[in-house]
Design a protein around this motif. Structure first.
Motif, PDB file in Angstrom:
ATOM      1  N   ARG A 141      62.063  72.975  -6.778  1.00 12.08           N
ATOM      2  CA  ARG A 141      60.904  73.074  -5.903  1.00 12.08           C
ATOM      3  C   ARG A 141      61.213  72.638  -4.477  1.00 12.08           C
ATOM      4  N   VAL A 142      62.055  71.622  -4.294  1.00 12.85           N
ATOM      5  CA  VAL A 142      62.211  71.022  -2.965  1.00 12.85           C
ATOM      6  C   VAL A 142      63.511  71.359  -2.247  1.00 12.85           C
ATOM      7  N   VAL A 143      64.502  71.849  -2.974  1.00  9.93           N
ATOM      8  CA  VAL A 143      65.780  72.176  -2.320  1.00  9.93           C
ATOM      9  C   VAL A 143      65.737  73.654  -1.939  1.00  9.93           C
ATOM     10  N   PRO A 144      65.694  73.955  -0.634  1.00  7.40           N
ATOM     11  CA  PRO A 144      65.651  75.354  -0.209  1.00  7.40           C
ATOM     12  C   PRO A 144      66.922  76.090  -0.617  1.00  7.40           C
ATOM     13  N   GLU A 145      66.792  77.379  -0.861  1.00  3.21           N
ATOM     14  CA  GLU A 145      67.900  78.157  -1.408  1.00  3.21           C
ATOM     15  C   GLU A 145      69.204  78.076  -0.602  1.00  3.21           C
ATOM     16  N   PRO A 146      69.194  78.181   0.716  1.00  3.63           N
ATOM     17  CA  PRO A 146      70.496  78.056   1.398  1.00  3.63           C
ATOM     18  C   PRO A 146      71.180  76.720   1.090  1.00  3.63           C
ATOM     19  N   GLN A 147      70.389  75.654   1.051  1.00  2.99           N
ATOM     20  CA  GLN A 147      70.959  74.345   0.727  1.00  2.99           C
ATOM     21  C   GLN A 147      71.365  74.294  -0.746  1.00  2.99           C
ATOM     22  N   GLY A 148      70.588  74.949  -1.601  1.00  2.00           N
ATOM     23  CA  GLY A 148      70.938  75.020  -3.016  1.00  2.00           C
ATOM     24  C   GLY A 148      72.280  75.697  -3.233  1.00  2.00           C
ATOM     25  N   GLU A 149      72.537  76.749  -2.470  1.00  3.96           N
ATOM     26  CA  GLU A 149      73.828  77.436  -2.575  1.00  3.96           C
ATOM     27  C   GLU A 149      74.973  76.545  -2.098  1.00  3.96           C
ATOM     28  N   ARG A 150      74.739  75.803  -1.002  1.00  2.00           N
ATOM     29  CA  ARG A 150      75.757  74.855  -0.523  1.00  2.00           C
ATOM     30  C   ARG A 150      76.021  73.792  -1.574  1.00  2.00           C
ATOM     31  N   LEU A 151      74.967  73.332  -2.215  1.00  2.00           N
ATOM     32  CA  LEU A 151      75.105  72.316  -3.247  1.00  2.00           C
ATOM     33  C   LEU A 151      75.877  72.859  -4.445  1.00  2.00           C
ATOM     34  N   ARG A 152      75.553  74.074  -4.863  1.00  2.00           N
ATOM     35  CA  ARG A 152      76.289  74.671  -5.988  1.00  2.00           C
ATOM     36  C   ARG A 152      77.774  74.820  -5.649  1.00  2.00           C
ATOM     37  N   ALA A 153      78.062  75.233  -4.426  1.00  2.00           N
ATOM     38  CA  ALA A 153      79.461  75.362  -4.001  1.00  2.00           C
ATOM     39  C   ALA A 153      80.140  73.996  -4.008  1.00  2.00           C
ATOM     40  N   PHE A 154      79.430  72.969  -3.548  1.00  2.00           N
ATOM     41  CA  PHE A 154      80.007  71.628  -3.562  1.00  2.00           C
ATOM     42  C   PHE A 154      80.249  71.164  -4.992  1.00  2.00           C
ATOM     43  N   LEU A 155      79.317  71.428  -5.886  1.00  2.00           N
ATOM     44  CA  LEU A 155      79.487  71.046  -7.288  1.00  2.00           C
ATOM     45  C   LEU A 155      80.750  71.661  -7.879  1.00  2.00           C
ATOM     46  N   GLU A 156      81.054  72.891  -7.471  1.00  2.00           N
ATOM     47  CA  GLU A 156      82.234  73.581  -7.992  1.00  2.00           C
ATOM     48  C   GLU A 156      83.539  72.988  -7.496  1.00  2.00           C
ATOM     49  N   SER A 157      83.620  72.684  -6.201  1.00  2.00           N
ATOM     50  CA  SER A 157      84.937  72.309  -5.681  1.00  2.00           C
ATOM     51  C   SER A 157      84.912  71.343  -4.506  1.00  2.00           C
ATOM     52  N   GLY A 158      83.760  70.849  -4.139  1.00  2.00           N
ATOM     53  CA  GLY A 158      83.667  70.024  -2.946  1.00  2.00           C
ATOM     54  C   GLY A 158      84.258  68.641  -3.105  1.00  2.00           C
ATOM     55  N   GLU A 159      84.717  68.124  -1.997  1.00  2.00           N
ATOM     56  CA  GLU A 159      85.247  66.767  -1.938  1.00  2.00           C
ATOM     57  C   GLU A 159      84.424  65.970  -0.944  1.00  2.00           C
ATOM     58  N   MET A 160      84.143  64.730  -1.277  1.00  2.00           N
ATOM     59  CA  MET A 160      83.430  63.890  -0.326  1.00  2.00           C
ATOM     60  C   MET A 160      84.400  63.422   0.744  1.00  2.00           C
ATOM     61  N   PRO A 161      83.913  63.149   1.947  1.00  2.00           N
ATOM     62  CA  PRO A 161      84.794  62.637   2.994  1.00  2.00           C
ATOM     63  C   PRO A 161      85.445  61.327   2.543  1.00  2.00           C
ATOM     64  N   ALA A 162      86.694  61.150   2.872  1.00  2.00           N
ATOM     65  CA  ALA A 162      87.483  60.018   2.376  1.00  2.00           C
ATOM     66  C   ALA A 162      86.875  58.660   2.714  1.00  2.00           C
ATOM     67  N   GLU A 163      86.309  58.521   3.866  1.00  2.00           N
ATOM     68  CA  GLU A 163      85.801  57.208   4.291  1.00  2.00           C
ATOM     69  C   GLU A 163      84.295  57.037   4.068  1.00  2.00           C
ATOM     70  N   TRP A 164      83.662  57.984   3.389  1.00  2.28           N
ATOM     71  CA  TRP A 164      82.221  57.919   3.200  1.00  2.28           C
ATOM     72  C   TRP A 164      81.860  56.743   2.289  1.00  2.28           C
ATOM     73  N   VAL A 165      80.759  56.072   2.600  1.00  5.33           N
ATOM     74  CA  VAL A 165      80.242  54.955   1.809  1.00  5.33           C
ATOM     75  C   VAL A 165      78.744  55.186   1.631  1.00  5.33           C
ATOM     76  N   CYS A 166      78.222  54.853   0.469  1.00  2.00           N
ATOM     77  CA  CYS A 166      76.798  55.070   0.241  1.00  2.00           C
ATOM     78  C   CYS A 166      75.959  54.245   1.219  1.00  2.00           C
ATOM     79  N   VAL A 167      74.744  54.717   1.450  1.00  2.00           N
ATOM     80  CA  VAL A 167      73.875  54.162   2.483  1.00  2.00           C
ATOM     81  C   VAL A 167      73.712  52.648   2.347  1.00  2.00           C
ATOM     82  N   ARG A 168      73.468  52.169   1.151  1.00  2.00           N
ATOM     83  CA  ARG A 168      73.175  50.747   0.951  1.00  2.00           C
ATOM     84  C   ARG A 168      74.426  49.868   0.849  1.00  2.00           C
ATOM     85  N   ALA A 169      75.606  50.458   1.001  1.00  2.00           N
ATOM     86  CA  ALA A 169      76.841  49.672   0.998  1.00  2.00           C
ATOM     87  C   ALA A 169      77.495  49.651   2.365  1.00  2.00           C
ATOM     88  N   ARG A 170      76.848  50.289   3.337  1.00  2.00           N
ATOM     89  CA  ARG A 170      77.414  50.321   4.692  1.00  2.00           C
ATOM     90  C   ARG A 170      77.205  48.985   5.366  1.00  2.00           C
TER      91      ARG A 170
END
Length: 149
Positions: free
Chosen positions: A119-148
């Protein structure tokens, strides 16, 4: 062939992460399944915080998103401790803590947030998310919001 929904894909990731932790705590003491689970959980947290939570927050699910962010920060601290490669007994204790954290956290995500994704994830973003689920990598230095710092 049925296309897996975003909720189903994220729930599958939950099960895969749990299985990696369980493989380590079951007595094998092979750290590779645990290392894979830690990497996968960090990536999963990244995916949620960068792709999902903004849309869920904008759709009015602010309180549940804030709870999830707080819990991500707690888990991130446990993951940091595991990354320090503690001796086996300490690693088991940390894995038990992480298992309890995930049990409560994942249940809330799967029952409250994930059913809202279509309901809330618009389709273009949904497609980006599906692509990330398949093969995406998080940025090496990324830290979750509450651990910054």
């Amino acid at each position: 062939m049925e296309i897996e929904s975003l909720a189903m894909a994220l729930e599958r990731e939950h099960r895969e992460i749990d299985a990696g932790i369980e493989a380590f705590t079951a007595g094998g003491r092979d750290r590779e399944p645990l290392a894979r689970a830690v990497r996968a959980l960090r990536r999963h947290i990244y995916l949620e915080e960068e792709f999902l939570f903004p849309a869920l927050h904008a759709a009015g699910l602010m309180a549940p998103v804030l709870v999830m962010l707080r819990e991500h920060g707690e888990m991130w601290a446990t993951l940091d401790a595991l990354d320090g490669e503690p001796e086996a007994d300490a690693a088991i204790v940390l894995c038990r803590r992480l298992t309890v954290q995930l049990l409560h956290h994942n249940l809330k995500e799967e029952k409250i947030l994930y059913p809202e994704l279509d309901r809330v994830v618009p389709e273009p973003q949904g497609e980006r998310l599906r692509a990330f689920l398949e093969s995406g990598e998080m940025p090496a230095e990324w830290v979750c919001v509450r651990a910054r710092k």
